[in-house]
Enzyme design. Structure first.
Site, mmCIF file in Angstrom:
data_model
loop_
_atom_site.group_PDB
_atom_site.id
_atom_site.type_symbol
_atom_site.label_atom_id
_atom_site.label_comp_id
_atom_site.label_asym_id
_atom_site.label_seq_id
_atom_site.Cartn_x
_atom_site.Cartn_y
_atom_site.Cartn_z
ATOM 1 C CB SER A 254 -0.923 0.001 1.220
ATOM 2 O OG SER A 254 -0.178 0.394 2.362
ATOM 3 C CE LYS A 255 -2.034 6.160 -3.377
ATOM 4 N NZ LYS A 255 -3.430 6.519 -3.322
ATOM 5 N NE ARG A 256 0.497 0.161 5.973
ATOM 6 C CZ ARG A 256 1.195 -0.866 6.436
ATOM 7 N NH1 ARG A 256 2.362 -0.666 7.019
ATOM 8 N NH2 ARG A 256 0.740 -2.095 6.310
ATOM 9 C CG HIS A 257 4.341 -0.920 2.267
ATOM 10 N ND1 HIS A 257 3.044 -1.315 2.073
ATOM 11 C CD2 HIS A 257 4.735 -1.450 3.452
ATOM 12 C CE1 HIS A 257 2.656 -2.055 3.106
ATOM 13 N NE2 HIS A 257 3.659 -2.153 3.947
#
Ligand code: GLU
Length: 479
Positions: A254-257
Site C-alpha cells: 500500500s501507499k504507506r510502503h
C-alpha cells in the site's frame, strides 16, 4: 473451440490509478500473447459508475502505454468484439440474464437491502457463514407480478446447485470448490447494471477470451464465473491465478510502503524499462538466472506454466538497484530525453543538446532515480551552493595555495578540449605533490569544492569542460 488463437485480456476498473500489481498482470498477459502469437485485449470495467472516473481511465491508458504494453483491441483502438468499455455494453447483459431465467438458472429476487441485512445479522449471530435464504426462489408468477405492481424492481440471482467443482488452474494446478458454500448470488442489480461476476463472464465469452490470467484475489470469484459459463452453455476459458505482490513487511502493498501506482513510480524517476523488468521477476524467473532483461528477452524465455503460485515480495531496494542499472546503461540520448523534465527547475536552455547529454553522461553513474539528478547536476546550472564540508576544506592554507595557482593556470587551459583539461589537472596534481607534498586528492578537493561547492561529483575535467572558461574564472574569482 472459443478461438484457435490465444486471446487474453487485462480488465482494469478505473477506480484508481494503474496499480503496479495490475501492470504485472498486464505484462504476463501481454507476454503470453506475444509468445503464442495471440491477441491481447484491454477492457475497461466501469460498471460501478460512482467509483469510476475518466481521469483514472486516462491514467490506465497512459501508464500501460508508457510501459509499452500496447493492446491489440481496446476502447481507443477498437476491434471486432467491442465496445470495450463495460458502461457502453449495458444493453447486452440483461439479455443474457433473461436467458438464464428462462432456462431456470436464475430468478428474480425482491428482497430489500433491509431484508438482506437482517439475514446477514442472523447468520452472524449464529456464527455461520452467510448464504442467501432463497426466499424468492419459488415465488409464483402472480406473486412476482404483484410485487412488481407495488413498484418493487427485482435484482436477478443465479441459482447455485450443490456440487464439487474442479478446474485446472494454469498456475495453481487442480483446484476444488464445494459450491454448496456459495449461496445464490446476484448477477443483475435492481438498477439494471450487472454485477462484476456476471459482466466479466458475458464479456469474456463474447470477446472470445481463451485464457484468464489474473491475481489470486479473484480466485473466490472463479467458481461463480465457471457456473455462469456452464449455464450459458459457453466454453470455459483456462484460468491462471498469480500469487499476490506483498510489501517487504508481508502485508498488502500500500501507499504507506512507497509508490504503488505506475504513474507515481514514473514521477519519481523510475524508468519504465526497469519497472517492467522488475515486475516480471515477481512471480517468474528467467531460465538462465540473469535478471536484467528487456521485454523481448523476457518474452523469448517466458512460459505461462512456470509462473509462481506463491506470493512475491516487492523489494523497493531491489527495484532501486535495477533502476540504477538501467540508468547506467541506457542510450544517452534517450536518457537525456527522460531526464530533462526532471530538470525543469533549471534553465537548461543555456546549454546545447550536446552539452546537456554530456552533463547527464557524467552524472548518471551513482544515480538511482532520475529525480536524483536535480541535486547531482545543480552546479552545472546554477552557482555552487557551498556545503559545510566544502567550506571547511576551502578555509585551509592548502586549498588557498592550490587555488592561487589554479586560477592563473586556467588562463592557459583549452577548455573545449577535454583531454587537454584532463592533462592539465594531472599536471596540477603532480606539481603540488612534488613541490608541496600535497596528496593528489587534496589538490583536487580544493578545485572541486571551489567550482562545485561539494566534495564529490562528476569527473572534474568534464565539469570544467562543460562549464567553460568564463564561468570557471568567475567561480574562482567569487569570494
Ligand atoms: N475488473 C477486475 C479488477 O480490476 C478484473 C477482474 C478480472 O481480471 O477478471 O480487478
Amino acid at each position: 473451440m472459443i478461438s484457435d488463437k490465444v486471446r487474453v485480456r487485462i480488465a482494469p476498473s478505473p477506480s484508481g490509478n494503474l496499480h503496479i500489481g495490475t501492470a504485472r498482470t498486464a505484462l504476463f498477459n501481454y507476454l503470453f500473447a506475444k509468445k503464442t502469437g495471440g491477441e491481447y485485449v484491454l477492457r475497461i470495467e466501469d460498471t460501478d459508475l460512482d467509483r469510476s472516473s475518466e481521469a483514472y481511465k486516462q491514467n490506465i491508458f497512459d501508464s500501460l502505454k508508457a510501459l509499452g504494453l500496447n493492446w491489440d483491441e481496446g476502447p481507443d483502438v477498437g476491434g471486432q468484439y467491442g465496445p470495450y468499455k463495460q458502461s457502453e455494453r449495458f444493453d447486452i447483459y440483461p439479455k443474457f440474464a433473461q436467458m438464464l431465467i428462462d432456462k431456470g438458472y436464475a430468478y428474480e429476487c425482491f428482497c430489500s437491502n433491509e431484508d438482506l441485512d437482517k439475514e446477514h445479522e442472523e447468520a452472524n449471530a449464529k456464527k455461520i457463514p452467510y448464504k442467501y435464504s432463497r426466499k424468492c426462489l419459488n415465488l409464483t408468477k402472480e406473486e412476482r407480478d404483484a410485487l412488481k405492481a407495488k413498484g418493487i424492481v427485482p435484482s436477478i440471482r443465479f441459482k447455485v446447485d450443490s456440487k464439487e467443482l474442479v478446474f485446472h488452474d494454469l498456475v495453481k494446478g487442480e483446484l476444488k470448490f464445494d459450491t454448496s458454500l456459495i449461496g445464490d448470488f446476484a448477477i443483475m442489480k435492481s438498477n439494471g447494471t450487472p454485477t462484476y461476476n456476471f459482466a466479466v463472464v458475458v464479456d469474456d465469452m463474447l470477446m472470445k477470451i481463451t485464457h484468464v490470467i489474473r491475481g489470486e484475489d479473484h480466485i473466490s470469484n472463479t467458481p461463480k464465473q465457471i457456473l455462469i459459463y456452464e449455464a450459458l452453455g459457453a466454453e470455459v476459458p483456462q484460468f491462471g491465478h498469480l500469487g499476490m505482490i506483498l510489501a517487504p513487511d508481508r502485508s498488502k502493498l500500500s501507499k504507506r510502503h512507497g509508490a504503488t501506482a505506475v504513474s507515481d513510480f514514473i514521477k519519481q524517476g523510475y524508468l519504465t524499462d526497469a519497472l517492467l523488468n522488475f515486475v516480471a521477476m515477481l512471480g517468474w524467473a528467467p531460465s538462465d538466472g540473469v535478471e536484467i532483461k528487456n521485454v523481448d528477452e523476457i518474452a523469448a524465455d517466458f512460459r505461462i506454466g512456470e509462473l509462481s503460485s506463491s506470493n512475491s515480495i516487492f523489494e523497493y531496494e531491489k527495484l532501486n538497484w535495477m533502476n540504477g542499472q538501467y540508468i547506467k546503461k541506457m542510450d544517452i540520448s534517450r536518457l537525456t530525453d527522460l531526464a530533462l523534465p526532471f530538470l525543469d527547475c533549471y534553465d537548461t536552455s543555456k546549454y546545447s543538446r550536446e552539452k546537456l547529454e554530456h552533463i547527464i553522461e557524467v552524472t548518471r553513474e551513482p544515480i538511482t532515480l532520475l529525480k536524483d539528478l536535480v541535486y547531482d547536476t545543480q552546479y552545472f546550472f546554477e552557482k555552487p551552493v557551498y556545503e559545510e564540508d566544502s567550506k571547511e576544506i576551502l578555509k585551509s592554507d592548502l586549498s588557498k595555495t592550490v587555488l592561487e595557482k589554479f586560477k592563473k593556470d586556467v588562463l592557459e587551459y583549452d577548455f573545449d578540449n577535454l583531454e587537454d583539461v584532463h592533462n592539465k589537472l594531472a599536471d596540477l596534481r603532480a606539481y603540488f605533490k612534488e613541490n608541496h607534498g600535497f596528496k593528489p586528492k587534496e589538490t583536487m578537493w580544493a578545485v572541486r569544492c571551489k567550482i562545485t561547492g561539494r566534495t564529490r561529483g562528476a569527473d572534474m575535467a568534464a565539469i570544467l569542460n562543460i562549464l567553460g572558461k568564463e564561468e570557471v574564472i568567475e567561480r574562482l574569482s567569487a569570494v
